[in-house]
Design a protein around this motif. Structure first.
Motif, PDB file in Angstrom:
ATOM      1  N   PRO A  11      29.336 -22.501 -36.803  1.00 23.23           N
ATOM      2  CA  PRO A  11      29.589 -22.562 -35.355  1.00 23.23           C
ATOM      3  C   PRO A  11      30.407 -23.796 -34.989  1.00 23.23           C
ATOM      4  O   PRO A  11      30.236 -24.865 -35.594  1.00 23.23           O
ATOM      5  N   ARG A  12      31.258 -23.617 -34.010  1.00 23.40           N
ATOM      6  CA  ARG A  12      32.102 -24.710 -33.529  1.00 23.40           C
ATOM      7  C   ARG A  12      32.118 -24.694 -32.009  1.00 23.40           C
ATOM      8  O   ARG A  12      31.937 -23.647 -31.400  1.00 23.40           O
ATOM      9  N   ARG A  14      33.980 -24.933 -28.276  1.00 20.61           N
ATOM     10  CA  ARG A  14      35.215 -24.361 -27.747  1.00 20.61           C
ATOM     11  C   ARG A  14      36.392 -25.246 -28.132  1.00 20.61           C
ATOM     12  O   ARG A  14      36.313 -26.460 -28.093  1.00 20.61           O
ATOM     13  N   HIS A  44      35.495 -10.596 -34.232  1.00 23.50           N
ATOM     14  CA  HIS A  44      35.012 -11.000 -32.903  1.00 23.50           C
ATOM     15  C   HIS A  44      36.110 -10.795 -31.877  1.00 23.50           C
ATOM     16  O   HIS A  44      37.295 -10.853 -32.195  1.00 23.50           O
ATOM     17  N   ALA A  47      37.302 -14.840 -29.999  1.00 29.76           N
ATOM     18  CA  ALA A  47      37.855 -15.913 -30.828  1.00 29.76           C
ATOM     19  C   ALA A  47      39.133 -15.372 -31.459  1.00 29.76           C
ATOM     20  O   ALA A  47      39.421 -14.171 -31.373  1.00 29.76           O
ATOM     21  N   LEU A 120      40.984 -21.473 -36.303  1.00 32.35           N
ATOM     22  CA  LEU A 120      40.079 -20.616 -35.553  1.00 32.35           C
ATOM     23  C   LEU A 120      40.178 -21.076 -34.116  1.00 32.35           C
ATOM     24  O   LEU A 120      39.957 -22.258 -33.818  1.00 32.35           O
ATOM     25  N   GLU A 122      38.257 -20.954 -30.990  1.00 39.19           N
ATOM     26  CA  GLU A 122      36.936 -20.623 -30.442  1.00 39.19           C
ATOM     27  C   GLU A 122      37.069 -20.681 -28.923  1.00 39.19           C
ATOM     28  O   GLU A 122      37.275 -21.749 -28.354  1.00 39.19           O
ATOM     29  N   HIS A 123      36.978 -19.513 -28.295  1.00 39.44           N
ATOM     30  CA  HIS A 123      37.250 -19.421 -26.864  1.00 39.44           C
ATOM     31  C   HIS A 123      36.004 -19.348 -25.999  1.00 39.44           C
ATOM     32  O   HIS A 123      36.103 -19.289 -24.782  1.00 39.44           O
ATOM     33  N   ARG A 124      34.840 -19.360 -26.619  1.00 37.06           N
ATOM     34  CA  ARG A 124      33.583 -19.381 -25.876  1.00 37.06           C
ATOM     35  C   ARG A 124      33.033 -20.805 -25.871  1.00 37.06           C
ATOM     36  O   ARG A 124      33.261 -21.574 -26.803  1.00 37.06           O
ATOM     37  N   GLY A 127      30.160 -20.150 -29.008  1.00 32.46           N
ATOM     38  CA  GLY A 127      30.484 -18.904 -29.700  1.00 32.46           C
ATOM     39  C   GLY A 127      29.584 -18.555 -30.869  1.00 32.46           C
ATOM     40  O   GLY A 127      29.447 -17.407 -31.223  1.00 32.46           O
ATOM     41  N   ARG A 130      31.022 -17.291 -36.835  1.00 33.47           N
ATOM     42  CA  ARG A 130      32.102 -16.306 -36.806  1.00 33.47           C
ATOM     43  C   ARG A 130      32.289 -15.770 -38.210  1.00 33.47           C
ATOM     44  O   ARG A 130      32.186 -16.511 -39.192  1.00 33.47           O
TER      45      ARG A 130
END
Length: 141
Positions: A11-12, A14, A44, A47, A120, A122-124, A127, A130
């Motif tokens: 996990p990262r 945003r 996903h 992302a 990557l 990460e747009h959330r 998120g 992934r």
């Protein structure tokens, strides 16, 4: 040769993150490929994957600023907000950048340019993990 594996990315937050090394760590079979293609498919819709500058972290921060201006969070009129205010903007950004890459392989290595790396996006805001489906097709040594 054909090889397919699922690589789980940690996990990262945003933003845009260089994940080249994490992907390569999940693909030891790449070293035995003389020539071929590596196809990466991100499983996903909020992302993205893209290739760009691998040296200066400012580029990734500028990517985040640019896409946040292009697709602002909290814009009125979005109907799809089931998972929060970052939900639909994340889908827009993912569609603009895409969820797949095809990368050439030669002599057991990706043929990225000197200053290229896999990002990557990460747009959330949160998120989570992934998954990337990595399909390697080529000729072995």
């Amino acid at each position: 040769m054909w090889q397919q594996t699922i690589i789980t990315l940690r996990p990262r937050p945003r933003g845009f993150h260089l994940v080249t090394d994490e992907l390569l760590a999940g693909l030891p079979e790449l070293a035995s490929c003389r020539v071929g293609l590596l196809h990466l498919w991100l499983r996903h819709t909020s992302a993205s994957l893209t290739v760009n500058e691998n040296a200066d972290p400012a580029v990734r921060r500028d990517f985040e600023r640019f896409f946040n201006r292009l697709v602002p969070q909290g814009e009125r009129g979005y109907e799809h907000d089931d998972e929060g205010p970052d939900d639909l903007p994340a889908h827009f950004k993912a569609s603009l950048l895409g969820c797949q890459l095809s990368l050439p392989v030669n002599a057991g290595r990706l043929q990225l340019g000197t200053w290229q790396g896999v990002y990557l996006g990460e747009h959330r805001d949160h998120g989570g993990v992934r998954q990337v489906v990595a399909t390697l097709h080529g000729e072995g040594f």
